[in-house]
Every structure is written in structure tokens, then in C-alpha cells.
Design a protein around this motif. Structure first.
Motif, PDB file in Angstrom:
ATOM      1  N   LEU A   1       0.813  -1.214   0.000  1.00 18.23           N
ATOM      2  CA  LEU A   1       0.000   0.000   0.000  1.00 18.23           C
ATOM      3  C   LEU A   1       0.845   1.263   0.000  1.00 18.23           C
ATOM      4  O   LEU A   1       0.294   2.380  -0.036  1.00 18.23           O
ATOM      5  CB  LEU A   1      -0.931   0.010   1.222  1.00 18.23           C
ATOM      6  N   ASP A   2       2.171   1.134   0.044  1.00 17.40           N
ATOM      7  CA  ASP A   2       3.033   2.314   0.011  1.00 17.40           C
ATOM      8  C   ASP A   2       2.781   3.102  -1.272  1.00 17.40           C
ATOM      9  O   ASP A   2       2.721   2.536  -2.362  1.00 17.40           O
ATOM     10  CB  ASP A   2       4.502   1.898   0.079  1.00 17.40           C
ATOM     11  N   GLY A   3       2.618   4.397  -1.113  1.00 17.88           N
ATOM     12  CA  GLY A   3       2.382   5.261  -2.259  1.00 17.88           C
ATOM     13  C   GLY A   3       0.934   5.420  -2.644  1.00 17.88           C
ATOM     14  O   GLY A   3       0.602   6.220  -3.517  1.00 17.88           O
ATOM     15  N   ALA A   4       0.049   4.677  -1.997  1.00 21.49           N
ATOM     16  CA  ALA A   4      -1.380   4.776  -2.308  1.00 21.49           C
ATOM     17  C   ALA A   4      -2.023   5.887  -1.484  1.00 21.49           C
ATOM     18  O   ALA A   4      -1.635   6.150  -0.340  1.00 21.49           O
ATOM     19  CB  ALA A   4      -2.085   3.459  -2.034  1.00 21.49           C
ATOM     20  N   ASP A   5      -3.036   6.518  -2.072  1.00 23.06           N
ATOM     21  CA  ASP A   5      -3.804   7.554  -1.373  1.00 23.06           C
ATOM     22  C   ASP A   5      -5.085   6.991  -0.771  1.00 23.06           C
ATOM     23  O   ASP A   5      -5.704   7.641   0.078  1.00 23.06           O
ATOM     24  CB  ASP A   5      -4.169   8.680  -2.350  1.00 23.06           C
ATOM     25  N   ALA A   6      -5.510   5.819  -1.220  1.00 19.07           N
ATOM     26  CA  ALA A   6      -6.769   5.234  -0.773  1.00 19.07           C
ATOM     27  C   ALA A   6      -6.709   3.732  -1.017  1.00 19.07           C
ATOM     28  O   ALA A   6      -5.908   3.244  -1.828  1.00 19.07           O
ATOM     29  CB  ALA A   6      -7.950   5.848  -1.509  1.00 19.07           C
ATOM     30  N   LEU A   7      -7.574   3.014  -0.298  1.00 13.89           N
ATOM     31  CA  LEU A   7      -7.627   1.555  -0.428  1.00 13.89           C
ATOM     32  C   LEU A   7      -9.033   1.115  -0.766  1.00 13.89           C
ATOM     33  O   LEU A   7      -9.988   1.482  -0.077  1.00 13.89           O
ATOM     34  CB  LEU A   7      -7.193   0.890   0.885  1.00 13.89           C
ATOM     35  N   LEU A   8      -9.149   0.326  -1.836  1.00  9.66           N
ATOM     36  CA  LEU A   8     -10.389  -0.353  -2.183  1.00  9.66           C
ATOM     37  C   LEU A   8     -10.162  -1.845  -2.014  1.00  9.66           C
ATOM     38  O   LEU A   8      -9.300  -2.437  -2.678  1.00  9.66           O
ATOM     39  CB  LEU A   8     -10.790  -0.052  -3.633  1.00  9.66           C
ATOM     40  N   VAL A   9     -10.915  -2.461  -1.091  1.00  5.19           N
ATOM     41  CA  VAL A   9     -10.897  -3.909  -0.954  1.00  5.19           C
ATOM     42  C   VAL A   9     -12.057  -4.445  -1.768  1.00  5.19           C
ATOM     43  O   VAL A   9     -13.217  -4.097  -1.526  1.00  5.19           O
ATOM     44  CB  VAL A   9     -10.988  -4.339   0.521  1.00  5.19           C
ATOM     45  N   CYS A  10     -11.739  -5.278  -2.740  1.00  3.09           N
ATOM     46  CA  CYS A  10     -12.695  -5.647  -3.780  1.00  3.09           C
ATOM     47  C   CYS A  10     -13.538  -6.850  -3.373  1.00  3.09           C
ATOM     48  O   CYS A  10     -13.576  -7.244  -2.216  1.00  3.09           O
ATOM     49  CB  CYS A  10     -11.936  -5.900  -5.076  1.00  3.09           C
ATOM     50  N   GLY A  11     -14.247  -7.407  -4.343  1.00  2.00           N
ATOM     51  CA  GLY A  11     -15.188  -8.479  -4.085  1.00  2.00           C
ATOM     52  C   GLY A  11     -14.652  -9.837  -4.494  1.00  2.00           C
ATOM     53  O   GLY A  11     -13.646  -9.959  -5.180  1.00  2.00           O
ATOM     54  N   GLY A  12     -15.373 -10.854  -4.069  1.00  2.00           N
ATOM     55  CA  GLY A  12     -14.992 -12.228  -4.344  1.00  2.00           C
ATOM     56  C   GLY A  12     -15.464 -13.097  -3.197  1.00  2.00           C
ATOM     57  O   GLY A  12     -16.485 -12.812  -2.563  1.00  2.00           O
ATOM     58  N   LEU A  13     -14.725 -14.139  -2.903  1.00  2.00           N
ATOM     59  CA  LEU A  13     -15.096 -15.086  -1.859  1.00  2.00           C
ATOM     60  C   LEU A  13     -14.827 -14.455  -0.487  1.00  2.00           C
ATOM     61  O   LEU A  13     -13.680 -14.308  -0.076  1.00  2.00           O
ATOM     62  CB  LEU A  13     -14.310 -16.381  -2.033  1.00  2.00           C
TER      63      LEU A  13
ATOM     64  N   TYR B   1     -11.059   4.229   3.178  1.00  2.00           N
ATOM     65  CA  TYR B   1     -11.239   2.811   2.884  1.00  2.00           C
ATOM     66  C   TYR B   1     -12.557   2.634   2.158  1.00  2.00           C
ATOM     67  O   TYR B   1     -13.596   3.148   2.590  1.00  2.00           O
ATOM     68  CB  TYR B   1     -11.268   2.010   4.184  1.00  2.00           C
ATOM     69  N   ALA B   2     -12.532   1.892   1.063  1.00  2.00           N
ATOM     70  CA  ALA B   2     -13.764   1.470   0.400  1.00  2.00           C
ATOM     71  C   ALA B   2     -13.782  -0.045   0.342  1.00  2.00           C
ATOM     72  O   ALA B   2     -12.746  -0.691   0.136  1.00  2.00           O
ATOM     73  CB  ALA B   2     -13.877   2.052  -1.006  1.00  2.00           C
ATOM     74  N   GLY B   3     -14.954  -0.600   0.548  1.00  2.00           N
ATOM     75  CA  GLY B   3     -15.121  -2.042   0.435  1.00  2.00           C
ATOM     76  C   GLY B   3     -16.273  -2.346  -0.496  1.00  2.00           C
ATOM     77  O   GLY B   3     -17.361  -1.789  -0.357  1.00  2.00           O
ATOM     78  N   PHE B   4     -16.028  -3.219  -1.458  1.00  2.00           N
ATOM     79  CA  PHE B   4     -17.035  -3.633  -2.433  1.00  2.00           C
ATOM     80  C   PHE B   4     -17.420  -5.071  -2.124  1.00  2.00           C
ATOM     81  O   PHE B   4     -16.559  -5.959  -2.144  1.00  2.00           O
ATOM     82  CB  PHE B   4     -16.468  -3.516  -3.848  1.00  2.00           C
ATOM     83  N   SER B   5     -18.691  -5.317  -1.796  1.00  2.00           N
ATOM     84  CA  SER B   5     -19.170  -6.670  -1.528  1.00  2.00           C
ATOM     85  C   SER B   5     -18.365  -7.306  -0.397  1.00  2.00           C
ATOM     86  O   SER B   5     -18.486  -6.898   0.752  1.00  2.00           O
ATOM     87  CB  SER B   5     -19.129  -7.497  -2.820  1.00  2.00           C
ATOM     88  N   ALA B   6     -17.496  -8.256  -0.680  1.00  2.00           N
ATOM     89  CA  ALA B   6     -16.691  -8.877   0.374  1.00  2.00           C
ATOM     90  C   ALA B   6     -15.900  -7.838   1.156  1.00  2.00           C
ATOM     91  O   ALA B   6     -15.755  -7.941   2.375  1.00  2.00           O
ATOM     92  CB  ALA B   6     -15.739  -9.907  -0.238  1.00  2.00           C
TER      93      ALA B   6
END
Length: 241
Positions: A77-89, A115-120
Motif C-alpha cells: 500500500l506504500d504510495g497509495a492515497d486510498a484503499l479499495l478492498v474488492c469483491g470475491g469469496l 477505505y472502500a469495500g465492495f461486496s466482500a
């Protein structure tokens, strides 16, 4: 720290509504780390999220692919301005993220990263995370196809980024009864089931709904197994705690 919880869904006309506030919070043309559990199609799945994010606003999505059964390296995550945790199992996301949950929460707070979370990713943001299941003591409460490869409902430790349990694809997959059952049996105290193409923005003590669907809030009431239920539309808000 703000958390942006998306109940799933891929409608193009919803991209700006569900991702736009997250991107705005991340700053001008942010670098967005997109964390995906790679079940063999990680690159293709990242491309879908990249397209949705770019449709919502100027940004630079970057993939953070974690092999199925692997662990999360937070240095990615170094250098990122935001985190999106995506979907799946969902159970796979919980297994990969829960060991670093405390470190991740501290990193997000220290860097001011939304932080953004999509589905999972939305489900595991909770303190007590519903990760799947379609049975409660052998009784069916939702479709088997919604079970995430689990039979009995399972509530596991999540990231603790929001103070209530989260379920997703509520109207589309019929998962609201699963959340109701989790609260009624005491596995969770309070929860929010989010429809697809719908955003629940949690900021401090308030939670606000945006997008095309609804958020259904379930709370334990006095009396064994009694729950209260209220649905919120876009533009409405409720107490997060």
C-alpha cells in the motif's frame, strides 16, 4: 477515518454515485490500491474495478493481488492515497485480512487514507463480519447460492473499521434474512444489509446512504430473538453506533 461500503453491483450509471465520494475524499487524481484475492482471474477482475473507478473520476488504480490462501503484505500500500478492498469469496478475504486488521486500521488512520469495500470488502470492514452461510441450525434462511461456500452462517472477526455487522447484495441475493438471523441469535448486535449499486458512507458516528438502492438496518430488541428493521433510501442517514 471514513469507510465507504458498497453492496456490490456493476451498473454503469451507479459508478459515480458509489465510487465518487470515496475518490473525492482521497484527493485530486488519487492512487487507489485495489486489493483483490486472486482466484486465478485477478487481472481480469482488477480491470473491471479499474474501469468502474475511472468512470467515477480521475484516478490511478493499481492492483494488489493476493493469492487465494495467501497473506496481505501492507507494504504493497506504500504510495497509495486510498484503499479499495474488492469483491470475491468473502471467507478468503477475511482469512487474508484479519491477521493484519489492527495494523491496517492504524495505517489507514495514520495516513488519512479512506477505505472502500465492495461486496466482500464491505463485509469484512465490520468488527463482527458475516462471511457467508445459508443455514441457521440446519434451517434455510437464504439461497444456497449466497452461502459463499459455507453452510451454517458464520460470523468471524473483521477489520473493525465500522461498529456494526455488514451484509451485501441484500435485495438481489436475498441476504437480509441472513443478517436478521445473525442478530436474532446474538452472533451480531446490529447490522446493515446493503443493496447492490448502493453506498453506505460511515463517517464517525453517522452513516449516510447514496446510490440506487437501500440499506436495511437490523437491531436487537428486548426479548429473546426480537429484532427491529428499518430501510433507508439515498440521502437518508442514521447513527452508526
Amino acid at each position: 477515518m471514513s469507510a465507504y461500503l458498497i453492496g456490490g453491483g456493476w451498473r454503469p450509471d451507479a459508478a459515480g454515485l458509489v465510487y465518487g465520494p470515496f475518490l473525492a475524499a482521497a484527493g485530486a487524481e488519487p492512487v487507489v490500491a485495489c486489493l483483490l484475492i486472486d482466484e486465478g482471474d485477478g487481472a481480469a477482475q482488477f480491470a473491471r474495478f479499474e474501469a468502474a473507478l475511472r468512470a467515477a473520476g480521475p484516478c490511478t488504480p493499481v492492483p494488489v493481488l493476493v493469492p487465494l490462501g495467501g497473506s496481505v503484505d501492507l507494504s504493497a500500500l506504500d504510495g497509495a492515497d486510498a484503499l479499495l478492498v474488492c469483491g470475491g469469496l468473502t471467507p478468503a478475504y477475511q482469512e487474508a485480512l484479519s491477521p493484519v486488521g489492527g495494523e491496517l486500521a492504524a495505517l489507514l488512520a495514520d495516513r488519512g487514507m479512506p477505505y472502500a469495500g465492495f461486496s466482500a470488502g464491505a463485509a469484512v470492514a465490520a468488527d463482527a463480519a458475516v462471511v457467508g452461510g445459508w443455514l441457521s441450525k440446519g434451517t434455510q434462511v437464504c439461497a444456497e447460492e449466497s452461502g459463499e461456500d459455507l453452510e451454517e452462517i458464520e460470523v468471524r472477526p473483521g477489520l473493525g473499521l465500522v461498529p456494526f455487522t455488514v451484509d451485501v447484495h441484500a435485495a438481489q441475493w436475498g441476504t437480509l434474512p441472513r443478517l436478521i438471523e445473525a442478530v436474532a441469535t446474538g452472533a451480531a448486535v446490529r447490522g446493515a444489509a446493503i443493496d447492490e449499486n448502493t453506498l453506505l458512507h460511515v463517517d464517525g458516528d453517522r452513516a449516510r446512504v447514496a446510490g440506487l438502492g437501500r440499506v436495511h438496518v437490523v437491531e436487537a430488541l428486548d426479548g429473546a430473538g426480537a429484532v427491529g428493521l428499518r430501510s433507508y433510501r439515498a440521502g437518508e442517514e442514521f447513527a452508526a453506533r
